[in-house]
Design a protein around this motif. Structure first.
Motif, PDB file in Angstrom:
ATOM      1  N   TRP A 101       5.013   5.545  -2.125  1.00 18.14           N
ATOM      2  CA  TRP A 101       4.527   4.289  -2.732  1.00 18.14           C
ATOM      3  C   TRP A 101       5.515   3.839  -3.788  1.00 18.14           C
ATOM      4  N   TYR A 152       0.812  -1.208   0.000  1.00 18.58           N
ATOM      5  CA  TYR A 152       0.000   0.000   0.000  1.00 18.58           C
ATOM      6  C   TYR A 152       0.850   1.266   0.000  1.00 18.58           C
ATOM      7  N   PRO A 171      -4.442   1.806  -1.564  1.00 17.83           N
ATOM      8  CA  PRO A 171      -3.819   0.893  -2.521  1.00 17.83           C
ATOM      9  C   PRO A 171      -2.802   1.545  -3.452  1.00 17.83           C
TER      10      PRO A 171
END
Length: 123
Positions: free
Chosen positions: A50, A30, A101
């Motif tokens: 990320w 994530y 996500p």
């Protein structure tokens, strides 16, 4: 699970580092980051990380003073760190560790929120 630490009271011009321990199998893939909410204001994106890419809010009030990093451990626990320098009274807010996500979702509508940590900057 998202557990933040490092908030507190600091004088104007000082620095603080916030850390968030994110645990859980899904968390390792994530995006992780931070939002904040000042008194009487809506929540705003501060920064996120990320897949090796980090983003800090493009707001002039943040981008040159805050940095974000992430430690991807091997045991399904990641730590995301927000380093805040040259703090100003307007940085006073509750800071929330968040997860989503991907980085775009993180910036708009995080899926998971940790309990906030208070940052107070005195003038």
């Amino acid at each position: 699970q998202l557990q933040a630490s490092g908030g507190g009271l600091v004088q104007e011009g000082g620095s603080l580092t916030l850390s968030c321990a994110a645990s859980g199998r899904a968390i390792v893939s994530y995006a992780l980051g931070w939002f904040r909410q000042a008194p009487g204001m809506s929540r705003e994106f501060v920064g996120g990380v990320w897949r090796g890419t980090s983003r800090i809010s493009s707001k002039d009030s943040v981008k040159d003073r805050f940095t974000i990093s992430r430690d991807n451990a091997q045991n399904a626990q990641n730590t995301v760190t927000l380093r805040m320098n040259s703090l100003k009274p307007e940085d006073t807010a509750v800071y929330y560790c968040v997860a989503a996500p991907d980085i775009l979702t993180l910036q708009r509508t995080p899926r998971y929120w940790g309990p906030g940590t208070q940052v107070t900057v005195s003038s």
